[in-house]
Design an enzyme around this catalytic site. Structure first.
Site, PDB file in Angstrom:
ATOM      1  N   ARG A 160       0.813  -1.235   0.000  1.00  0.00           N
ATOM      2  CA  ARG A 160       0.000   0.000   0.000  1.00  0.00           C
ATOM      3  C   ARG A 160       0.846   1.285   0.000  1.00  0.00           C
ATOM      4  NH1 ARG A 160      -2.348  -3.606  -1.051  1.00  0.00           N
ATOM      5  NH2 ARG A 160      -4.387  -4.311  -0.339  1.00  0.00           N
ATOM      6  N   SER A 213      -2.261   0.285   7.135  1.00  0.00           N
ATOM      7  CA  SER A 213      -1.618  -0.767   6.344  1.00  0.00           C
ATOM      8  C   SER A 213      -0.883  -1.746   7.262  1.00  0.00           C
ATOM      9  CB  SER A 213      -0.665  -0.165   5.317  1.00  0.00           C
ATOM     10  OG  SER A 213       0.194   0.757   5.931  1.00  0.00           O
ATOM     11  N   GLU A 276      -2.627   3.819   6.300  1.00  0.00           N
ATOM     12  CA  GLU A 276      -2.762   3.616   4.844  1.00  0.00           C
ATOM     13  C   GLU A 276      -3.446   4.830   4.206  1.00  0.00           C
ATOM     14  OE1 GLU A 276      -4.236  -0.125   3.383  1.00  0.00           O
ATOM     15  OE2 GLU A 276      -5.274   0.858   1.719  1.00  0.00           O
TER      16      GLU A 276
HETATM   17  C1  LIG Z   1     -15.298   0.778  -0.934  1.00  0.00           C
HETATM   18  C2  LIG Z   1     -13.784   0.819  -1.053  1.00  0.00           C
HETATM   19  C3  LIG Z   1     -13.097  -0.364  -1.297  1.00  0.00           C
HETATM   20  C4  LIG Z   1     -11.697  -0.339  -1.408  1.00  0.00           C
HETATM   21  N1  LIG Z   1     -11.039  -1.523  -1.634  1.00  0.00           N
HETATM   22  C5  LIG Z   1      -9.693  -1.515  -1.759  1.00  0.00           C
HETATM   23  C6  LIG Z   1      -8.990  -2.739  -2.026  1.00  0.00           C
HETATM   24  O1  LIG Z   1      -9.572  -3.820  -2.164  1.00  0.00           O
HETATM   25  N2  LIG Z   1      -7.637  -2.664  -2.155  1.00  0.00           N
HETATM   26  C7  LIG Z   1      -6.949  -1.489  -2.032  1.00  0.00           C
HETATM   27  O2  LIG Z   1      -5.723  -1.472  -2.163  1.00  0.00           O
HETATM   28  N3  LIG Z   1      -7.597  -0.315  -1.769  1.00  0.00           N
HETATM   29  C8  LIG Z   1      -8.941  -0.304  -1.637  1.00  0.00           C
HETATM   30  N4  LIG Z   1      -9.598   0.876  -1.378  1.00  0.00           N
HETATM   31  C9  LIG Z   1      -8.828   2.132  -1.227  1.00  0.00           C
HETATM   32  C10 LIG Z   1      -8.690   2.948  -2.526  1.00  0.00           C
HETATM   33  O3  LIG Z   1      -9.778   2.705  -3.405  1.00  0.00           O
HETATM   34  C11 LIG Z   1      -7.379   2.653  -3.262  1.00  0.00           C
HETATM   35  O4  LIG Z   1      -6.266   3.021  -2.477  1.00  0.00           O
HETATM   36  C12 LIG Z   1      -7.291   3.397  -4.605  1.00  0.00           C
HETATM   37  O5  LIG Z   1      -6.237   2.871  -5.348  1.00  0.00           O
HETATM   38  C13 LIG Z   1      -7.108   4.911  -4.448  1.00  0.00           C
HETATM   39  O6  LIG Z   1      -7.195   5.481  -5.749  1.00  0.00           O
HETATM   40  P1  LIG Z   1      -7.823   6.929  -5.968  1.00  0.00           P
HETATM   41  O7  LIG Z   1      -7.710   7.229  -7.419  1.00  0.00           O
HETATM   42  O8  LIG Z   1      -9.168   7.012  -5.368  1.00  0.00           O
HETATM   43  O9  LIG Z   1      -6.789   7.809  -5.164  1.00  0.00           O
HETATM   44  P2  LIG Z   1      -7.096   9.060  -4.195  1.00  0.00           P
HETATM   45  O10 LIG Z   1      -7.828   8.576  -2.989  1.00  0.00           O
HETATM   46  O11 LIG Z   1      -7.684  10.179  -4.951  1.00  0.00           O
HETATM   47  O12 LIG Z   1      -5.615   9.457  -3.773  1.00  0.00           O
HETATM   48  C14 LIG Z   1      -4.832   8.644  -2.941  1.00  0.00           C
HETATM   49  C15 LIG Z   1      -3.401   9.213  -2.933  1.00  0.00           C
HETATM   50  O13 LIG Z   1      -2.840   9.054  -4.233  1.00  0.00           O
HETATM   51  C16 LIG Z   1      -2.454  10.331  -4.742  1.00  0.00           C
HETATM   52  N5  LIG Z   1      -2.696  10.316  -6.184  1.00  0.00           N
HETATM   53  C17 LIG Z   1      -3.865  10.073  -6.826  1.00  0.00           C
HETATM   54  N6  LIG Z   1      -3.678  10.128  -8.158  1.00  0.00           N
HETATM   55  C18 LIG Z   1      -2.371  10.427  -8.354  1.00  0.00           C
HETATM   56  C19 LIG Z   1      -1.557  10.645  -9.498  1.00  0.00           C
HETATM   57  N7  LIG Z   1      -2.034  10.537 -10.748  1.00  0.00           N
HETATM   58  N8  LIG Z   1      -0.246  10.957  -9.311  1.00  0.00           N
HETATM   59  C20 LIG Z   1       0.278  11.048  -8.067  1.00  0.00           C
HETATM   60  N9  LIG Z   1      -0.432  10.860  -6.948  1.00  0.00           N
HETATM   61  C21 LIG Z   1      -1.748  10.549  -7.094  1.00  0.00           C
HETATM   62  C22 LIG Z   1      -3.289  11.356  -4.001  1.00  0.00           C
HETATM   63  O14 LIG Z   1      -2.666  12.631  -3.981  1.00  0.00           O
HETATM   64  C23 LIG Z   1      -3.352  10.708  -2.636  1.00  0.00           C
HETATM   65  O15 LIG Z   1      -2.155  10.974  -1.938  1.00  0.00           O
HETATM   66  C24 LIG Z   1     -10.996   0.881  -1.261  1.00  0.00           C
HETATM   67  C25 LIG Z   1     -11.705   2.073  -1.013  1.00  0.00           C
HETATM   68  C26 LIG Z   1     -13.077   2.040  -0.909  1.00  0.00           C
HETATM   69  C27 LIG Z   1     -13.818   3.320  -0.653  1.00  0.00           C
END
Ligand SMILES: Cc1cc2nc3c(=O)[nH]c(=O)nc-3n(C[C@H](O)[C@H](O)[C@H](O)COP(=O)(O)OP(=O)(O)OC[C@H]3O[C@@H](n4cnc5c(N)ncnc54)[C@H](O)[C@@H]3O)c2cc1C
Length: 281
Positions: A160, A213, A276
């Site tokens: 993570r 995490s 995380e």
């Molecule tokens: C219902 C639910 C289920 C989930 N299940 C899982 C799972 O099974 N496994 C898992 O690992 N996670 C899970 N998650 C957590 C989350 O969905 C993941 O971590 C996902 O990959 C985050 O992506 P995001 O685009 O929403 O990032 P954001 O939440 O928008 O951002 C997260 C971080 O990444 C940075 N970021 C985003 N885009 C970029 C970019 N292009 N360049 C640089 N930095 C960037 C942001 O600045 C921030 O620091 C879940 C969340 C929810 C709500």
């Protein structure tokens, strides 16, 4: 480019808690994004907002939302794909499955974008050791005023996390090598994932996925048992370990208090704990 003034951030996160962006930018192509990054001195990057906890009493100067600037998936044959950071994970999975490739069907339930998933190294639970970085060859980023291509090793992927998490790297896109997979097999894996999530994931209120995490399971179980009678506020889920659910009335500070309490209990018992979720304080 779409630019909004004084935009409320709560609606851009799955947790539905957040402050205000004085300027909220949505670049619609790579050129617009790069010009913006060169111009702005201070900014924060928002992907799908699904692993973010944002201070709801704060005004942030510049927020850049990356869900539009590159939604392209380009196939180079034999399972090799270049994927823009704005692509939704579900879209990527369906796209490669339709061409006979797969490997990341366990992310079908994750409401994030490819950029966010690479930053967080999204994956399955620790015991499975499956994450999106298993299939990455290289990642293109904007860093210190230039575009560079980082090899998988350069990205320092860990459970993570990556070199990108909480760091000044903007992920533009990634080159992936996926596995050959029969369509019926990938369809089956996606169905199984949805069934599993419907059974195990708490649907009470909103959440941002996993809080920690690294944590002690017994401590989180205990804390979730103690968070009684908070149906409309913030509580650790009894159904999904390591999730905080917000019944609708919980605030940023309620959530932080709960996270601090759990950290304190870990410290008292000498147990390791690591966050995380990304917090914008
Ligand atoms: C219902 C639910 C289920 C989930 N299940 C899982 C799972 O099974 N496994 C898992 O690992 N996670 C899970 N998650 C957590 C989350 O969905 C993941 O971590 C996902 O990959 C985050 O992506 P995001 O685009 O929403 O990032 P954001 O939440 O928008 O951002 C997260 C971080 O990444 C940075 N970021 C985003 N885009 C970029 C970019 N292009 N360049 C640089 N930095 C960037 C942001 O600045 C921030 O620091 C879940 C969340 C929810 C709500």
């Amino acid at each position: 480019m779409i630019v909004k003034d004084n935009e409320k951030l709560a609606k851009y996160t799955t947790y539905r808690v957040g402050g205000i962006a004085r300027k909220f930018y949505i670049p619609e192509n790579r050129e617009e994004l790069l010009n913006l990054l060169i111009k702005l001195e201070d900014y924060k990057i928002l992907g799908g907002g699904s692993n973010l906890l944002i201070n709801d009493s704060k005004i942030f100067d510049n927020i850049i939302k990356l869900d539009k600037f590159d939604q392209k998936i380009t196939s180079y044959g034999e399972g090799k794909y270049y994927v823009g950071a704005s692509v939704r994970l579900q879209k990527l999975i369906n796209f490669i499955n339709n061409q006979g490739y797969g490997g990341i069907e366990y992310l079908f339930s994750v409401p994030g974008l490819v950029g966010g998933a690479l930053a967080m190294n999204a994956g399955r639970g620790k015991q499975f050791n499956n994450q999106i970085s298993d299939y990455i060859i290289s990642v293109d980023v904007f860093h210190n005023g230039e575009i560079i291509t980082l090899s998988k090793e350069d990205c320092l992927f860990r459970y993570r996390g990556s070199i990108f998490k909480n760091n000044n790297y903007i992920i533009l896109g990634g080159l992936f090598q996926f596995l050959p997979m029969l369509k019926e097999d990938s369809e089956q894996l996606k169905r199984e994932r949805i069934v599993l999530c419907n059974k195990n994931q708490d649907k009470h209120g909103t959440n941002f996925g996993s809080v920690f995490s690294k944590y002690d399971r017994r401590i989180l179980k205990l804390v979730s048992k103690l968070s009684l009678n908070k149906k409309e506020g913030v509580m650790f889920s009894k159904q999904t370990i390591n999730w905080i659910c917000n019944g609708g009335k919980g605030t940023y500070s309620d959530t932080i208090k709960l996270i601090k309490l759990v950290k304190k209990i870990h410290e008292i018992f000498g147990k390791e704990i690591e966050l995380e979720v990304v917090i914008w304080d």
